[in-house]
Design a protein around this motif. Sequence first.
Motif, PDB file in Angstrom:
ATOM      1  N   SER A  89      49.663 -21.444  -1.458  1.00 15.45           N
ATOM      2  CA  SER A  89      50.325 -21.606  -2.961  1.00 15.45           C
ATOM      3  C   SER A  89      49.687 -22.948  -3.522  1.00 15.45           C
ATOM      4  N   THR A  90      48.700 -23.356  -3.116  1.00 16.37           N
ATOM      5  CA  THR A  90      48.023 -24.563  -3.562  1.00 16.37           C
ATOM      6  C   THR A  90      47.494 -24.295  -5.189  1.00 16.37           C
ATOM      7  N   PRO A  91      48.057 -25.031  -6.049  1.00 13.63           N
ATOM      8  CA  PRO A  91      47.720 -24.529  -7.385  1.00 13.63           C
ATOM      9  C   PRO A  91      46.257 -24.975  -7.757  1.00 13.63           C
ATOM     10  N   ALA A  92      45.550 -24.450  -8.754  1.00 14.52           N
ATOM     11  CA  ALA A  92      43.976 -25.024  -9.303  1.00 14.52           C
ATOM     12  C   ALA A  92      42.994 -24.371  -8.281  1.00 14.52           C
ATOM     13  N   LEU A  93      43.366 -23.482  -7.477  1.00 20.44           N
ATOM     14  CA  LEU A  93      42.146 -23.245  -6.497  1.00 20.44           C
ATOM     15  C   LEU A  93      41.538 -21.791  -7.036  1.00 20.44           C
ATOM     16  N   HIS A  94      40.210 -21.751  -7.174  1.00 18.09           N
ATOM     17  CA  HIS A  94      39.639 -20.555  -7.364  1.00 18.09           C
ATOM     18  C   HIS A  94      39.019 -20.081  -5.817  1.00 18.09           C
ATOM     19  N   THR A  95      39.355 -18.936  -5.901  1.00 17.19           N
ATOM     20  CA  THR A  95      38.728 -18.184  -4.767  1.00 17.19           C
ATOM     21  C   THR A  95      38.162 -16.621  -4.801  1.00 17.19           C
ATOM     22  N   VAL A  96      37.395 -16.469  -3.839  1.00 16.08           N
ATOM     23  CA  VAL A  96      36.772 -15.220  -3.589  1.00 16.08           C
ATOM     24  C   VAL A  96      36.568 -14.624  -2.335  1.00 16.08           C
ATOM     25  N   PRO A  97      37.188 -13.488  -2.032  1.00 18.78           N
ATOM     26  CA  PRO A  97      37.252 -13.041  -0.681  1.00 18.78           C
ATOM     27  C   PRO A  97      35.911 -12.683   0.059  1.00 18.78           C
ATOM     28  N   LEU A  98      35.993 -13.180   1.426  1.00 21.27           N
ATOM     29  CA  LEU A  98      34.396 -12.882   1.956  1.00 21.27           C
ATOM     30  C   LEU A  98      34.756 -11.541   2.960  1.00 21.27           C
ATOM     31  N   PHE A  99      35.890 -11.403   3.573  1.00 20.53           N
ATOM     32  CA  PHE A  99      36.464 -10.162   4.551  1.00 20.53           C
ATOM     33  C   PHE A  99      37.759 -10.429   4.812  1.00 20.53           C
ATOM     34  N   SER A 100      38.379  -9.172   5.282  1.00 20.10           N
ATOM     35  CA  SER A 100      39.755  -9.211   5.809  1.00 20.10           C
ATOM     36  C   SER A 100      39.607  -8.815   7.177  1.00 20.10           C
TER      37      SER A 100
ATOM     38  N   ALA B 236      45.266 -13.761  13.035  1.00 25.15           N
ATOM     39  CA  ALA B 236      44.328 -12.741  12.788  1.00 25.15           C
ATOM     40  C   ALA B 236      43.461 -12.192  14.289  1.00 25.15           C
ATOM     41  N   ALA B 237      43.059 -11.124  14.053  1.00 18.01           N
ATOM     42  CA  ALA B 237      42.300 -10.313  15.139  1.00 18.01           C
ATOM     43  C   ALA B 237      41.249 -11.340  15.782  1.00 18.01           C
ATOM     44  N   ALA B 238      40.651 -12.228  15.058  1.00 12.30           N
ATOM     45  CA  ALA B 238      39.477 -13.059  15.753  1.00 12.30           C
ATOM     46  C   ALA B 238      40.065 -13.842  16.721  1.00 12.30           C
TER      47      ALA B 238
ATOM     48  N   GLU C 268      35.658  -6.749  10.472  1.00 10.00           N
ATOM     49  CA  GLU C 268      36.920  -5.969   9.816  1.00 10.00           C
ATOM     50  C   GLU C 268      37.694  -5.159  10.703  1.00 10.00           C
ATOM     51  N   HIS C 269      36.889  -4.344  11.527  1.00 12.81           N
ATOM     52  CA  HIS C 269      37.245  -3.434  12.632  1.00 12.81           C
ATOM     53  C   HIS C 269      36.788  -3.943  13.902  1.00 12.81           C
TER      54      HIS C 269
END
Length: 309
Positions: free
Chosen positions: A153-164, A244-246, A303-304
């Motif tokens: 919920s942190t405001p003012a963050l820009h993000t881009v996914p690496l993986f899920s 997470a699966a990791a 991811e798998h």
Amino acid sequence: MDLHTRKLRAFVVLAEELNFSRAAERLFLAQQALSRLIREVEDEVGATLFTRTTRKVELTSAGEAFRDGAVAALTALDYASAEARRRERVVSGTLHLGHIVAAALELTEPILSEFQSRYPDVELESHEYPLADLDAGLISGAADVSIIRLPVSTPALHTVPLFSEPLIALVPKGHRLAGRESVSVSELLDDPVTLSELEDPARREFWTLAAFRGPESPAVVVPIRSATDELQVVGSGRAVGITAAAAMRFLSFPGIEYLPITDAPRSVVALAWTDRSTPLVDRFIEVALAVRDRETDLVNAIEHPHMLP
């Protein structure tokens, strides 16, 4: 004397060729223009540098001395110019990378290695932040760019996914679900769940599976401070863990089973930065995304998890 480099280069070329026609061709000049430049050089030096006859051109003794100095001067100038351009392209400084536990998993090493290979003059300092530090040092300014898990919920963050990644449940041996190959969300809703202290609303909702609960049955939370703390709480039978699966690869613990959750949302690992972004941050993001897009087999395996050895 204030000889500019155009005149010096004309002199040096003529000293090499000892022929006005060939020298003029190399310099893309008319012979008359070249003759004028050489006379100007001689006037400014105050010495006759060439002897000229209808048959040949030769350097005088003064010309030989001046040639050696002119060649040295032009070589030094060319080197200085090239070095200045090289240093202009060099990226240097210190980049502070914040990250969660296990960072970007198996993708971490390729990203960091590629960045250091491309920018060897940059000092890369990385620091792991506790679970409660959701932005991994960004808001405090301790980190320039971070690897985090969404949502936050942190405001003012820009993000881009690496993986899920898929989610799994951590259950103690002896639990009613122990021994199963997988579980569904509905089978976990009656158990207390672990959650890091100071969790923000978005993460609390995600990691307690709140989207699957009714308002009359909120999650019972057992607070934890670290991944190790979570394993101990689960191992003691006080709660189940949703993670997470990791964790199956990085958080082995006796007395705990790791069960894939078949219908849960996926956990996203992302790069994050703020409006304080710098050219170093931009370059790190560029490298990380390039590695992500190049290492498709590795990303697919993350991811798998069944694809991992």
